[in-house]
Enzyme design. Structure first.
Site, PDB file in Angstrom:
ATOM      1  CB  CYS A  70      -0.913   0.001   1.222  1.00 43.32           C
ATOM      2  SG  CYS A  70      -2.048   1.399   1.237  1.00 43.32           S
ATOM      3  CB  CYS A  74      -1.485   3.870   8.187  1.00 43.11           C
ATOM      4  SG  CYS A  74      -2.489   4.519   6.814  1.00 43.11           S
ATOM      5  CB  CYS A  77      -0.900  -0.207   8.300  1.00 39.34           C
ATOM      6  SG  CYS A  77      -1.693  -1.414   7.201  1.00 39.34           S
ATOM      7  CB  CYS A 114     -15.718  -6.686   6.750  1.00 39.36           C
ATOM      8  SG  CYS A 114     -14.913  -5.102   6.516  1.00 39.36           S
ATOM      9  CB  CYS A 145     -18.672  -4.489   5.604  1.00 39.63           C
ATOM     10  SG  CYS A 145     -17.675  -3.092   6.189  1.00 39.63           S
ATOM     11  CB  CYS A 205     -18.278   0.420   9.475  1.00 36.33           C
ATOM     12  SG  CYS A 205     -17.158  -0.443  10.605  1.00 36.33           S
ATOM     13  NE  ARG A 277     -17.677  -5.259  13.949  1.00 33.03           N
ATOM     14  CZ  ARG A 277     -18.065  -4.400  12.989  1.00 33.03           C
ATOM     15  NH1 ARG A 277     -17.200  -3.609  12.428  1.00 33.03           N
ATOM     16  NH2 ARG A 277     -19.317  -4.371  12.614  1.00 33.03           N
TER      17      ARG A 277
HETATM   18  N1  SAM Z   1      -6.641   0.557   3.203  1.00 37.63           N
HETATM   19  C1  SAM Z   1      -7.913   0.861   3.718  1.00 37.63           C
HETATM   20  C2  SAM Z   1      -7.875   2.045   4.680  1.00 37.63           C
HETATM   21  O1  SAM Z   1      -6.906   2.241   5.351  1.00 37.63           O
HETATM   22  O2  SAM Z   1      -8.885   2.734   4.739  1.00 37.63           O
HETATM   23  C3  SAM Z   1      -8.625  -0.297   4.366  1.00 37.63           C
HETATM   24  C4  SAM Z   1      -7.882  -1.294   5.227  1.00 37.63           C
HETATM   25  S1  SAM Z   1      -7.155  -0.661   6.718  1.00 37.63           S
HETATM   26  C5  SAM Z   1      -6.142  -2.023   7.178  1.00 37.63           C
HETATM   27  C6  SAM Z   1      -8.491  -0.600   7.875  1.00 37.63           C
HETATM   28  C7  SAM Z   1      -8.219  -0.173   9.281  1.00 37.63           C
HETATM   29  O3  SAM Z   1      -7.618  -1.230   9.995  1.00 37.63           O
HETATM   30  C8  SAM Z   1      -7.306   1.004   9.527  1.00 37.63           C
HETATM   31  O4  SAM Z   1      -7.908   2.226   9.323  1.00 37.63           O
HETATM   32  C9  SAM Z   1      -6.948   0.805  10.992  1.00 37.63           C
HETATM   33  O5  SAM Z   1      -7.873   1.482  11.819  1.00 37.63           O
HETATM   34  C10 SAM Z   1      -7.069  -0.712  11.175  1.00 37.63           C
HETATM   35  N2  SAM Z   1      -5.753  -1.309  11.420  1.00 37.63           N
HETATM   36  C11 SAM Z   1      -4.789  -1.514  10.487  1.00 37.63           C
HETATM   37  N3  SAM Z   1      -3.696  -2.055  11.048  1.00 37.63           N
HETATM   38  C12 SAM Z   1      -3.933  -2.165  12.378  1.00 37.63           C
HETATM   39  C13 SAM Z   1      -3.173  -2.635  13.481  1.00 37.63           C
HETATM   40  N4  SAM Z   1      -1.933  -3.059  13.350  1.00 37.63           N
HETATM   41  N5  SAM Z   1      -3.759  -2.643  14.696  1.00 37.63           N
HETATM   42  C14 SAM Z   1      -5.029  -2.196  14.841  1.00 37.63           C
HETATM   43  N6  SAM Z   1      -5.791  -1.731  13.832  1.00 37.63           N
HETATM   44  C15 SAM Z   1      -5.254  -1.705  12.610  1.00 37.63           C
HETATM   45  C1  DTB Z   2     -11.140  -2.186  11.554  1.00 39.18           C
HETATM   46  O1  DTB Z   2     -11.439  -1.182  12.245  1.00 39.18           O
HETATM   47  N1  DTB Z   2     -10.287  -3.127  11.956  1.00 39.18           N
HETATM   48  C2  DTB Z   2     -10.142  -4.133  10.934  1.00 39.18           C
HETATM   49  C3  DTB Z   2     -11.158  -3.685   9.858  1.00 39.18           C
HETATM   50  N2  DTB Z   2     -11.633  -2.443  10.362  1.00 39.18           N
HETATM   51  C4  DTB Z   2     -10.780  -3.627   8.452  1.00 39.18           C
HETATM   52  C5  DTB Z   2      -8.741  -4.333  10.470  1.00 39.18           C
HETATM   53  C6  DTB Z   2      -7.779  -4.687  11.579  1.00 39.18           C
HETATM   54  C7  DTB Z   2      -6.451  -4.968  10.964  1.00 39.18           C
HETATM   55  C8  DTB Z   2      -5.438  -5.446  11.960  1.00 39.18           C
HETATM   56  C9  DTB Z   2      -4.110  -5.692  11.332  1.00 39.18           C
HETATM   57  C10 DTB Z   2      -4.092  -6.729  10.265  1.00 39.18           C
HETATM   58  O2  DTB Z   2      -4.616  -7.850  10.469  1.00 39.18           O
HETATM   59  O3  DTB Z   2      -3.529  -6.473   9.189  1.00 39.18           O
HETATM   60 FE1  SF4 Z   3      -2.797   1.208   3.403  1.00 36.49          FE
HETATM   61 FE2  SF4 Z   3      -2.715   0.050   5.758  1.00 36.49          FE
HETATM   62 FE3  SF4 Z   3      -3.072   2.682   5.609  1.00 36.49          FE
HETATM   63 FE4  SF4 Z   3      -5.041   1.013   4.806  1.00 36.49          FE
HETATM   64  S1  SF4 Z   3      -4.241   1.241   6.886  1.00 36.49           S
HETATM   65  S2  SF4 Z   3      -4.291   2.834   3.751  1.00 36.49           S
HETATM   66  S3  SF4 Z   3      -3.824  -0.697   4.000  1.00 36.49           S
HETATM   67  S4  SF4 Z   3      -1.225   1.545   4.960  1.00 36.49           S
END
Ligand code: SAM
Ligand code: DTB
Ligand code: SF4
Length: 347
Positions: A70, A74, A77, A114, A145, A205, A277
Site C-alpha cells: 500500500c 499509516c 499498518c 467485510c 462491508c 462503519c 465492535r
Molecule cells: N486501506 C484501507 C484504509 O486504510 O482505509 C482499508 C484497510 S485498513 C487495514 C483498515 C483499518 O484497519 C485502519 O484504518 C486501521 O484502523 C485498522 N488497522 C490496520 N492495522 C492495524 C493494526 N496493526 N492494529 C489495529 N488496527 C489496525
Molecule cells: C477495523 O477497524 N479493523 C479491521 C477492519 N476495520 C478492516 C482491520 C484490523 C487490521 C489489523 C491488522 C491486520 O490484520 O492487518
Molecule cells: Fe494502506 Fe494500511 Fe493505511 Fe489502509 S491502513 S491505507 S492498507 S497503509
C-alpha cells in the site's frame, strides 16, 4: 444515595433521524473517561440495555481481498509499502475465492462479511469485480462491508448500486495525534470519504485505534469526533493496536486494559444505538478482559481466525467464551442450554 460524578452537559444538536442527538465536547468526553470505573460501566451497561439485547453479539468476518504494497504510510499498518514487515503484496483476489471464504464465514455463524483492500483508493478498473463480490456475498445471505481506502462520491454510488450495506473507513485517532501516525492522507480526506459514503446511502462503519501512544485527552478527541458525526456511525470498531514488527509503532507501550474497557464504555455512552465492535487486538486479551468489554457495551466482534494479515482468536475459542458468558451470536435463536454447552460452562 447513588453517587454520580458531575459531567459537563453535552450540547443538544440538530438531527435528521427524528431522534434527538447530542453534540459532545472533548472535555465532556474526557470527563466520562475520568469517572470511577464502576460508575462508568454501570452507566454504559444501562444505556446498552436500553438499546440492545445485552446478551447478543454480532459477528463480522474479515477477508483481505488485496494485501500489502500500500502506498500510504499509516504507522500502525503491516500492509504499508513504506515499512519492512514481511507482508507480501498480492493482486485483487478472484471472485470465486472471495465467495468461498464468504460461504465459510456464513457456515461458521458470521452475519456480515467485510472485504478489505490495501489501497489508497480503488481504481476504476477494479470496480466491476468489486461489484460482483458485493452481489455474490449478498446472494449468500450475508451483510456486505468493504474497506478500500478513500472514495469519491461516484465510487461510493457505484458500490451502493451493487448493493453494499456498510463501508468501513476509520478516523483512527484524534485530529491532534493524527499527524504523528500518518502523513500521506489528511484527517479531512477521511471526513470527506465518510461524507461520500453517507451521501451515497451506505451505512457508515467508522472507529479508531487505541494504544498508539495517544493521551487520554486524545482518546476522548477521537470519540468526540465519532460521536459528533451527524448522524454518528452505525458501527464503531475500537481496535487495540496490534504492534507489528517493522512498523513505526512496533514498540508502542500497550494500553492499560482498564483504559481500553473505558474507551468501549465511553463509545457506548456517547453513541447509544451504534454497534460498538471489539476489534483488532483480541488475540492478546484474556477472556476476563473481553467479558468486561461486553459488559461495557461492546456488542460486535471480528470473528474468524484472521483479521486482515494478523491473527484473531480461533472461532471455537470465541464460541466457548460466548457459552461461558451466556452470550448469543446475533441471528441465532435463544435456546435452552444444551448438554454440549453445559460442558463449556463448567470447563
Ligand atoms: N486501506 C484501507 C484504509 O486504510 O482505509 C482499508 C484497510 S485498513 C487495514 C483498515 C483499518 O484497519 C485502519 O484504518 C486501521 O484502523 C485498522 N488497522 C490496520 N492495522 C492495524 C493494526 N496493526 N492494529 C489495529 N488496527 C489496525
Ligand atoms: C477495523 O477497524 N479493523 C479491521 C477492519 N476495520 C478492516 C482491520 C484490523 C487490521 C489489523 C491488522 C491486520 O490484520 O492487518
Ligand atoms: Fe494502506 Fe494500511 Fe493505511 Fe489502509 S491502513 S491505507 S492498507 S497503509
Amino acid at each position: 444515595m447513588p453517587h454520580v460524578a458531575s459531567v459537563p452537559l453535552p450540547l443538544p444538536r440538530r438531527t435528521h433521524s427524528g431522534v434527538p442527538e447530542t453534540r459532545w465536547t472533548v472535555s465532556a468526553v474526557e470527563a466520562l473517561f475520568e469517572r470511577p470505573f464502576m460508575d462508568l460501566l454501570h452507566e454504559a451497561q444501562q444505556i446498552h440495555r436500553a438499546h440492545f439485547d445485552p446478551n447478543e453479539v454480532q459477528l463480522s468476518t474479515l477477508l483481505s481481498i488485496k494485501t500489502g504494497g500500500c502506498a500510504e504510510d499509516c504507522g500502525y499498518c503491516p500492509q504499508s509499502a513504506h515499512f519492512d514487515t514481511g507482508v507480501e503484496a498480492s493482486k485483487l483476489m478472484p471472485l470465486d475465492e472471495v465467495l468461498e471464504a464468504a460461504q465459510n464465514a456464513k457456515s461458521q455463524g458470521a452475519t456480515r462479511f467485510c472485504m478489505g483492500a490495501a489501497w489508497r483508493s480503488p481504481k476504476e478498473r477494479d470496480m466491476a469485480r468489486l461489484a460482483e463480490m458485493i452481489q455474490g456475498v449478498r446472494q449468500l445471505g450475508l451483510e456486505t462491508c468493504m474497506t478500500l481506502g478513500m472514495l469519491d462520491l461516484a465510487q461510493a454510488r457505484q458500490l451502493k448500486d451493487a448493493g453494499l450495506d456498510y463501508y468501513n473507513h476509520n478516523l483512527d485517532t484524534s485530529p491532534d495525534h493524527y499527524g504523528a501516525v500518518i502523513s500521506t492522507r489528511t484527517y479531512q480526506d477521511r471526513l470527506d470519504t465518510l461524507q461520500h459514503v453517507r451521501g451515497a446511502g451506505i451505512h457508515v462503519c467508522c472507529g479508531g485505534i487505541v494504544g498508539m501512544g495517544e493521551t487520554r485527552a486524545q482518546r476522548a478527541g477521537l470519540i468526540a469526533q465519532l460521536a459528533n458525526l451527524n448522524p454518528y456511525p452505525e458501527s464503531v470498531p475500537i481496535n487495540n493496536l496490534v504492534a507489528v514488527p517493522g512498523t513505526p509503532l512496533a514498540q508502542a507501550d500497550p494500553i492499560d486494559p482498564f483504559e481500553f474497557v473505558r474507551t468501549i464504555a465511553v463509545a457506548r455512552i456517547t453513541m447509544p444505538s451504534t454497534m460498538v465492535r471489539l476489534s483488532a487486538g483480541r488475540e492478546r486479551m484474556d477472556d476476563a478482559m473481553q467479558a468486561l468489554c461486553f459488559a461495557a457495551g461492546a456488542n460486535s466482534i471480528f470473528y474468524g481466525d484472521r483479521l486482515l494479515t494478523t491473527r484473531n482468536p480461533q472461532a471455537e475459542r470465541d464460541l466457548q467464551l460466548f457459552r461461558r458468558l451466556g452470550l448469543r451470536p446475533q441471528g441465532e435463536r435463544p435456546s435452552v442450554v444444551s448438554e454440549d454447552q453445559r460442558g463449556g460452562l463448567s470447563a
